[in-house]
Design an enzyme around this catalytic site. Structure first.
Site, mmCIF file in Angstrom:
data_model
loop_
_atom_site.group_PDB
_atom_site.id
_atom_site.type_symbol
_atom_site.label_atom_id
_atom_site.label_comp_id
_atom_site.label_asym_id
_atom_site.label_seq_id
_atom_site.Cartn_x
_atom_site.Cartn_y
_atom_site.Cartn_z
ATOM 1 N N ARG A 37 52.870 63.879 84.167
ATOM 2 C CA ARG A 37 54.006 64.419 83.395
ATOM 3 C C ARG A 37 53.607 65.715 82.666
ATOM 4 O O ARG A 37 54.463 66.564 82.414
ATOM 5 C CB ARG A 37 54.520 63.380 82.400
ATOM 6 C CG ARG A 37 55.365 62.309 83.083
ATOM 7 C CD ARG A 37 55.918 61.324 82.085
ATOM 8 N NE ARG A 37 56.837 60.395 82.733
ATOM 9 C CZ ARG A 37 57.412 59.375 82.110
ATOM 10 N NH1 ARG A 37 57.160 59.140 80.842
ATOM 11 N NH2 ARG A 37 58.246 58.595 82.754
ATOM 12 N N LYS A 193 62.762 43.224 87.043
ATOM 13 C CA LYS A 193 63.894 43.779 86.290
ATOM 14 C C LYS A 193 65.111 44.106 87.150
ATOM 15 O O LYS A 193 65.554 45.236 87.250
ATOM 16 C CB LYS A 193 63.436 45.024 85.509
ATOM 17 C CG LYS A 193 62.530 44.681 84.341
ATOM 18 C CD LYS A 193 62.406 45.852 83.372
ATOM 19 C CE LYS A 193 61.385 46.862 83.829
ATOM 20 N NZ LYS A 193 61.147 47.973 82.978
ATOM 21 N N GLY A 345 57.556 54.632 87.147
ATOM 22 C CA GLY A 345 56.165 54.616 86.703
ATOM 23 C C GLY A 345 55.294 53.670 87.523
ATOM 24 O O GLY A 345 54.184 54.022 87.924
ATOM 25 N N GLY A 369 63.630 54.721 84.609
ATOM 26 C CA GLY A 369 64.995 54.374 84.227
ATOM 27 C C GLY A 369 65.961 55.528 84.469
ATOM 28 O O GLY A 369 67.082 55.323 84.945
HETATM 29 C C1 3PG Z 1 59.803 56.519 80.083
HETATM 30 O O1 3PG Z 1 58.578 56.588 80.232
HETATM 31 O O2 3PG Z 1 60.482 55.635 80.602
HETATM 32 C C2 3PG Z 1 60.469 57.597 79.301
HETATM 33 O O3 3PG Z 1 59.522 58.373 78.648
HETATM 34 C C3 3PG Z 1 61.480 57.038 78.333
HETATM 35 O O4 3PG Z 1 60.854 56.188 77.433
HETATM 36 P P1 3PG Z 1 61.653 54.938 76.861
HETATM 37 O O5 3PG Z 1 61.928 54.036 78.033
HETATM 38 O O6 3PG Z 1 60.744 54.325 75.830
HETATM 39 O O7 3PG Z 1 62.926 55.469 76.280
HETATM 40 MG MG MG Z 2 61.477 53.582 80.274
#
Ligand code: 3PG
Ligand code: MG
Length: 388
Positions: A37, A193, A345, A369
Site C-alpha cells: 500500500r 465472511k 488482503g 471491503g
Molecule cells: C482496510 O484495510 O480494510 C482498510 O484500510 C479499511 O480499514 P477498516 O476496515 O478498518 O475501515
Molecule cells: Mg477492512
C-alpha cells in the site's frame, strides 16, 4: 457514467495538497510486514512533488483504535519507508497543523473522535490547520468509509480529485459493473465472511459465466445444498442467501461450482484425508479443496478470458491445506491470455506467502471491503466526492 476528476499539473502547482492514502499496513512486533500500500501510493506522491505542490500532507488511518491514542498505531512507523521511497525528508505532525516542510505526515486519523463519524468540525479543523487547497483521495481501500479524512474535506469545500492509485483501481474494476453477461468471466470466491460477499455473488450470479467457490464460504453453500459438513466452519444464518445465489445463477444459466471433494481433518494438526463431499460427517472439518475439484477448477480457469478472485480457497496458512490456493493461483498465473484481477488482503497475503509475485496477475487491487462494495454496484462515498 460520470468520470473522475484526476490529477493534473495545473490542479497541483503551488498548492498545499492533502492526500488521503490508505497506509493501514499489517504490523508485527513494531515492524511493517507488507508494504504494497505504501509502494502503490508513490505515483501520486511523486506526481505532487514533481509538479510543484507547495506542500504535500499525508493523512491515513492505521488499525482500529477507538478514538484514542494507541502508541503502537502511530503513523511514525511509516517515516523510514516514506523517506526512502520519496527521497525526501518527511516531517511528522502529531496533529493537523503544518510546518514549512515539503512532505508532512500526520498522526493516525482514527485517534480523533471526529474521524469515523465524519464530524464536519473535525474536517474543518484539518482543512484550516493545514491550510488545504487541494484534497486528493488516493486510498481506494478506504473509499467505502464515509469518514472525515475520506469525504469531510471535500464536503468542507476543498477542491478534490482522485489520485493515481484510486484512478487505476476504478479503471480495472469498472468493466465488472456491467449488468449483462460478460463472456469468459470467471469469479473465484473464497475466504469466510459470507455476509460481506452475498451482494457481490448475487451480482456475478447474473453476469459471470462461472463462479468457483472455495474456502469456508463453500461450506455454507454445501449446507445450502443439503450436505453435512461435519464440524466445518460455516454460517448458518447465511444459508438461505446461499440458496438464493444458487437459484439466481441457475436462472441466468451461469455455472456455480462447489467442491466435489475436500481435504478434511479433525483439527489442523491432525492427519488429513481427501473425501468426496458426500462422505463428510461427524467431527470432520473441511480445510481445503480436493484433487478432483482442483482439476475441474483449473480447467475452467484455463478457458477463462477474465478472472476476478477474492478470498483463499483453503486454510492456506497451514500445509498441506495450502494446496488448493496454490494450485488456483498457479492456474490463474499460467493463463497468460486472460485478464486477472485479485483483491482482498487475505488473497494478496496468500499469493505472496505461496511464492507468487503480483506481476503474474494483471491487477492486484488494494481494496478488500472496498473492492467488494464497488463490484456489487454500491456508490463508494470516497469515489463519489471525486466525480465530476
Ligand atoms: C482496510 O484495510 O480494510 C482498510 O484500510 C479499511 O480499514 P477498516 O476496515 O478498518 O475501515
Ligand atoms: Mg477492512
Amino acid at each position: 457514467m460520470s468520470i473522475l476528476k484526476t490529477l493534473t499539473p495545473e490542479r497541483v502547482k503551488g498548492k498545499v495538497v492533502v492526500v488521503r492514502t490508505d497506509f493501514n499496513v499489517p504490523l508485527k512486533n513494531g515492524k511493517i510486514t507488507e508494504d504494497s500500500r505504501i509502494l502503490l501510493a508513490m505515483p501520486t506522491l511523486q506526481f505532487l512533488i514533481q509538479n510543484g505542490a507547495k506542500q504535500v500532507h499525508i493523512l491515513t488511518h492505521m488499525g482500529r483504535p477507538k478514538n484514542e491514542i494507541v502508541p503502537e498505531l502511530s503513523t511514525r512507523i511509516l517515516i523510514p519507508s516514506l523517506e526512502k521511497l520519496l527521497g525526501e525528508q518527511v516531517h511528522f505532525r502529531s496533529d493537523f497543523t503544518a510546518n514549512d516542510g515539503l512532505v508532512q505526515l500526520h498522526e493516525n486519523t482514527r485517534f480523533w473522535k471526529g474521524e469515523k463519524k465524519n464530524d464536519p468540525n473535525f474536517a474543518r479543523q484539518i482543512r484550516d490547520g493545514i491550510g488545504a487547497e487541494l484534497f486528493v483521495l488516493d486510498g481506494f481501500s478506504v473509499a467505502h468509509r464515509a469518514h472525515a479524512s475520506v469525504v469531510g474535506l471535500a464536503e468542507a469545500g476543498v477542491e478534490s480529485c482522485a489520485g493515481r492509485l484510486l484512478e487505476s483501481e476504478i479503471k480495472y474494476l469498472s468493466p465488472f459493473l456491467s449488468q449483462s453477461k460478460i463472456k469468459g468471466l470467471t469469479v473465484i470466491a473464497g475466504g469466510a465472511k459470507m455476509e460481506t460477499k452475498v451482494a457481490v455473488l448475487q451480482h456475478f450470479a447474473k453476469t459471470a459465466e462461472n463462479i468457483l467457490i472455495g474456502g469456508a464460504l463453500a461450506n455454507t453453500f454445501l449446507v445450502a445444498q443439503g450436505h453435512d459438513v461435519g464440524k466445518s466452519l460455516f454460517e448458518e444464518t447465511e444459508v438461505p442467501k446461499a440458496q438464493e445465489v444458487l437459484k439466481l445463477a441457475d436462472s441466468y444459466k451461469n455455472g456455480i461450482h462447489l467442491p466435489v471433494d475436500v481435504q478434511v481433518a479433525s483439527n489442523p494438526d491432525a492427519e488429513s484425508v481427501y473425501v468426496p463431499v458426500e462422505d463428510v460427517s461427524g467431527d470432520m472439518k473441511i480445510f481445503d479443496l480436493g484433487p478432483r475439484t482442483i482439476a475441474s477448477f483449473r480447467e475452467i480457469i484455463a478457458h477463462s478470458k477474465i478472472i476476478i478472485w477474492n478470498g483463499p480457497v483453503g486454510f492456506f496458512e497451514k500445509s498441506p491445506f495450502d494446496t488448493g490456493t496454490r494450485d488456483i493461483a498457479d492456474a490463474v498465473a499460467k493463463n497468460e491470455k486472460c485478464t486477472s484481477i485479485l483483491g482482498g488482503g487475505d488473497t494478496v497475503a496468500a499469493i505472496k506467502t505461496l511464492g507468487f509475485h503480483t506481476e503474474q496477475f494483471t491487477h492486484v487491487s488494494t481494496g478488500g471491503g472496498a473492492m467488494l462494495e464497488f463490484l456489487e454496484g454500491k456508490e463508494l462515498p470516497g469515489v463519489k466526492i471525486v466525480m465530476k
